[in-house]
Design a protein around this motif. Structure first.
Motif, PDB file in Angstrom:
ATOM      1  N   SER A 128      -1.611  -4.987   6.881  1.00 60.63           N
ATOM      2  CA  SER A 128      -2.040  -5.326   5.516  1.00 60.63           C
ATOM      3  C   SER A 128      -1.774  -4.135   4.596  1.00 60.63           C
ATOM      4  CB  SER A 128      -3.518  -5.726   5.505  1.00 60.63           C
ATOM      5  OG  SER A 128      -4.325  -4.584   5.570  1.00 60.63           O
ATOM      6  N   LYS A 129      -1.860  -2.908   5.138  1.00 61.71           N
ATOM      7  CA  LYS A 129      -1.567  -1.733   4.327  1.00 61.71           C
ATOM      8  C   LYS A 129      -0.079  -1.742   3.935  1.00 61.71           C
ATOM      9  CE  LYS A 129      -2.159   3.271   4.565  1.00 61.71           C
ATOM     10  NZ  LYS A 129      -2.241   4.342   5.574  1.00 61.71           N
ATOM     11  N   TRP A 130       0.746  -2.058   4.937  1.00 60.34           N
ATOM     12  CA  TRP A 130       2.189  -2.107   4.684  1.00 60.34           C
ATOM     13  C   TRP A 130       2.500  -3.165   3.627  1.00 60.34           C
ATOM     14  CZ3 TRP A 130       6.241  -5.554   5.042  1.00 60.34           C
ATOM     15  CH2 TRP A 130       7.527  -4.991   5.020  1.00 60.34           C
ATOM     16  N   CYS A 131       1.819  -4.331   3.752  1.00 65.09           N
ATOM     17  CA  CYS A 131       2.044  -5.414   2.794  1.00 65.09           C
ATOM     18  C   CYS A 131       1.652  -4.993   1.390  1.00 65.09           C
ATOM     19  CB  CYS A 131       1.250  -6.660   3.188  1.00 65.09           C
ATOM     20  SG  CYS A 131       1.912  -7.474   4.635  1.00 65.09           S
ATOM     21  N   ARG A 132       0.528  -4.251   1.288  1.00 62.72           N
ATOM     22  CA  ARG A 132       0.087  -3.852  -0.049  1.00 62.72           C
ATOM     23  C   ARG A 132       1.070  -2.864  -0.667  1.00 62.72           C
ATOM     24  NH1 ARG A 132      -5.074  -1.529   0.890  1.00 62.72           N
ATOM     25  NH2 ARG A 132      -5.224  -2.756   2.798  1.00 62.72           N
ATOM     26  N   ARG A 133       1.682  -2.058   0.203  1.00 63.70           N
ATOM     27  CA  ARG A 133       2.626  -1.085  -0.330  1.00 63.70           C
ATOM     28  C   ARG A 133       3.973  -1.730  -0.674  1.00 63.70           C
ATOM     29  NH1 ARG A 133       3.264   3.605   3.439  1.00 63.70           N
ATOM     30  NH2 ARG A 133       1.088   3.392   4.029  1.00 63.70           N
ATOM     31  N   ASN A 134       4.317  -2.807   0.029  1.00 64.88           N
ATOM     32  CA  ASN A 134       5.590  -3.505  -0.219  1.00 64.88           C
ATOM     33  C   ASN A 134       5.339  -4.980  -0.505  1.00 64.88           C
ATOM     34  OD1 ASN A 134       7.389  -1.191   0.699  1.00 64.88           O
ATOM     35  ND2 ASN A 134       6.089  -1.538   2.474  1.00 64.88           N
ATOM     36  N   PRO A 135       4.681  -5.269  -1.618  1.00 64.93           N
ATOM     37  CA  PRO A 135       4.257  -6.662  -1.843  1.00 64.93           C
ATOM     38  C   PRO A 135       5.438  -7.629  -1.897  1.00 64.93           C
ATOM     39  CG  PRO A 135       4.027  -5.368  -3.847  1.00 64.93           C
ATOM     40  CD  PRO A 135       4.364  -4.407  -2.760  1.00 64.93           C
ATOM     41  N   ALA A 157       6.854  -8.267   1.547  1.00 66.44           N
ATOM     42  CA  ALA A 157       5.863  -9.053   2.290  1.00 66.44           C
ATOM     43  C   ALA A 157       5.892 -10.505   1.841  1.00 66.44           C
ATOM     44  CB  ALA A 157       4.472  -8.460   2.079  1.00 66.44           C
TER      45      ALA A 157
END
Lengths: 287, 335
Positions: free
Chosen positions: A16-23, A26
């Motif tokens: 979810s952290k990765w997704c927030r950084r690369n919306p 994602a």
């Protein structure tokens, strides 16, 4: 048990952290994975048989009974769009896989042997790339005749030079790298260097290119089917479905063509978002 | 300069020869027996044999290829099975409608994409940048033939602003006298306002649909190369000299950003050559795209072959033009 749970939550937190950084990336992954699941579960979700004709319910506007309406033979558009995921994803992935395999083989051979072989391979690729892509695919599909395998071949051929050039240039950069030299220094064989060191290191840019090509492949496949060169009726392929509804646009039955086209647009957008996002990740300068 | 152009043209010859090998192979070797397309299935064995002999189909394949090449260099692309006209004549007569459509689509795309790309680069991270990114994502993802249908539904069926697909001009209105072959220009020159109105109405939708698809990559490349130019040392120098921002953007940065844009225009034009096949079919546009569609539908191989060779040559020559423009515009390339 508890350890596994902790591990899983940590994994999910990381995701979810990765997704927030690369919306955007994602979102692309979300679209493609979501559509993939819908396609796999199509027999469970689809309310009707995608091949079933129902002359009594021809060209009905979208309603609760038929979410996307019905087509000119009374077929349920929603069910057909769902099954279309299987066909269109299959064509796109198939074409990219064949193009990728053939193209990178040519590229690696050209890069590895160099000299005259390199020259011949790359001039051949120049010739294929000289054609406007869609027109070459159209010619091949037109000559081979309309069928799904032929369509896949036609689109794959257009993709070959892209991968050949990409893998060759990656290969040349990596071949002269220190780690390849080191491997050679400790006595690794050519095949081992190729398979263990060079291939994995050229995969990332090729993977990025593949997601972008996948979008193009699906667009081209739909376009070819739309003009009757690809998949044939009654297969629930999106391009064919748009073609079937095309004459009904001027009489106002928009839903026959609209929903399959929307499915194409969302799919291609998904692939492009992934490709764009990964390109940014690989090349920080682009950010 | 002349030497450069000559060398570039020489390099084209093997590529174009290769292209003819591909078109020849595609249309002669793979479909099996071309005789089946030329004679009725009921024809006797002797008739088939005689026709095959006359058409030179019994010769070795490389002699057939040489004969084909010899014909092509004379401008003889063979005769269409369907229209019975020389393919080159067919292509020439359908060139102008397609040229008019793609020309206006391209101009429209450039007129919209370049300002958008500049704005997105200058005001990076603001709403206009996001809008341009969103447009780019949508523009390339939507199939052109589907956008065409949606446009027809909205602007013809719902709003009645534009006519239903009717080709280049309404059937009720005689086309303008031929001067250039472009209806817009000809009706302007002859002062034929009625024809001009109908032409513009017919052209608007297909051109806008193609422009929408072509816009995305143009806007993206403009943005990317403008950002690079705006962050370069020479713009920093210009800024430190106190030059006004508008002069920095338009006189210094834009000039340097134009080269990648030119390459992208050529790439996009190649894409339009394919897209036009689909769009012409939806709008009943009497151009090359519709011709090749009919050729495929009726297994008219000489016509298909001619079209592919023709559009590939156009595409290749376009890149030649780009290379020459590069040398003219960028002194660094002059080697």
């Amino acid at each position: 048990m508890a350890e596994i749970a902790v591990h899983m939550t940590r994994r999910l937190a990381g995701l979810s952290k990765w997704c927030r950084r690369n919306p955007i990336t994602a979102l692309g992954f979300g679209i493609i994975v979501g559509l993939g699941i819908l396609g796999l579960l199509a027999p469970l979700i689809a309310p009707y048989d995608p091949y079933a004709l129902n002359p009594r319910e021809k060209m009905q506007a979208p309603s609760l009974n038929h979410l996307f309406g019905t087509g000119i033979f009374g077929e349920d558009i929603f069910s057909r769009v769902l099954y279309g995921i299987r066909i269109d994803f299959g064509i796109g992935l198939g074409a990219v896989a064949i193009g990728l395999f053939t193209g990178s083989t040519v590229g690696v051979i050209a890069g590895y042997y160099g000299g005259r072989i390199d020259e011949v391979c790359m001039r051949l690729m120049d010739i294929v790339a000289a054609f406007p892509g869609f027109i070459l695919a159209m010619a091949i599909a037109g000559v081979l005749g309309p069928s799904i395998p032929n369509l896949i071949i036609a689109i794959a051929v257009v993709n070959v030079p892209v991968y050949a050039r990409l893998s060759r240039s990656r290969f040349l950069v990596i071949r002269s790298s220190l780690y390849a030299l080191a491997a050679r220094g400790v006595g690794a064989s050519d095949v081992r260097i190729l398979a263990w060191h060079l291939l994995p290191n050229s995969l990332a840019p090729i993977f990025v290119q593949s997601t972008l090509q996948c979008g193009w492949a699906i667009l081209d496949a739909a376009g070819l089917s739309f003009i009757g060169l690809g998949v044939r009726l009654p297969t629930p392929e999106w391009g064919v479905m748009i073609g079937l509804g095309a004459p009904r646009i001027i009489t106002g039955q928009w839903w026959i063509s609209f929903f399959p086209g929307l499915a194409i647009a969302i799919t291609v957008m998904g692939f492009n978002l992934i490709g764009d996002g990964l390109q940014d990740l690989l090349d920080p300068r682009r950010k | 300069m002349a030497a450069f152009v000559a060398r570039r043209i020489l390099l084209l010859i093997p590529v174009l020869l290769g292209v003819t090998v591909v078109t020849f192979t595609l249309t002669r070797v793979i479909p099996g027996n071309p005789i089946d397309l030329m004679v009725s299935p009921l024809a006797s064995e002797e008739t088939r044999e005689r026709i095959a002999e006359n058409a030179g189909l019994n010769d070795p394949i490389w002699i057939q290829y040489l004969r084909y090449i010899e014909g092509v260099t004379r401008g003889d692309f063979g005769d269409s099975f369907v229209t019975n006209q020389p393919v080159l004549d067919d292509l020439t007569s359908r060139f102008m409608p397609t040229f008019e459509l793609t020309l206006f689509a391209m101009l429209l795309a450039i007129a919209l994409a370049v300002p958008l790309g500049i704005a997105a680069a200058v005001w990076r991270g603001t709403w206009i940048d996001h809008v341009s990114r969103l447009l780019a994502v949508f523009g390339v993802a939507m199939p052109v033939f589907w956008v065409s249908l949606v446009a027809i539904y909205v602007f013809f069926f719902l709003l009645h602003w534009l006519p239903a697909p009717q080709g280049r001009i309404s059937v009720m209105i005689p086309p303008p006298d031929r001067i250039s072959g472009l209806y817009t220009i000809d009706s302007l020159l002859t002062g034929n306002w009625q024809a001009l109105k109908s032409t513009v109405q017919s052209l608007l939708m297909p051109a806008a649909v193609l422009a929408f698809a072509a816009m995305a990559p143009l806007a993206r490349i403009t943005r990317a190369s403008m950002i690079e130019a705006l962050e370069s040392d020479y713009t920093r120098a210009a800024r430190s000299l106190g030059l006004p921002e508008s002069s920095i953007v338009f006189r210094h940065a834009l000039r340097n950003a134009i080269l990648p844009l030119i390459t992208m225009i050529a790439i996009v034009y190649g894409y339009l050559l394919g897209g036009v096949v689909l769009v012409e079919n939806v709008f009943a546009w009497p151009g090359l795209g519709r011709y090749v569609y009919n050729a495929i539908a009726s297994s008219d191989y000489p016509a298909l072959q001619g079209f592919i060779l023709y559009s590939t040559t156009v595409y290749v020559l376009l890149f030649l033009l780009v290379d020459i423009l590069y040398v003219l515009l960028d002194p660094r390339v002059r080697l």
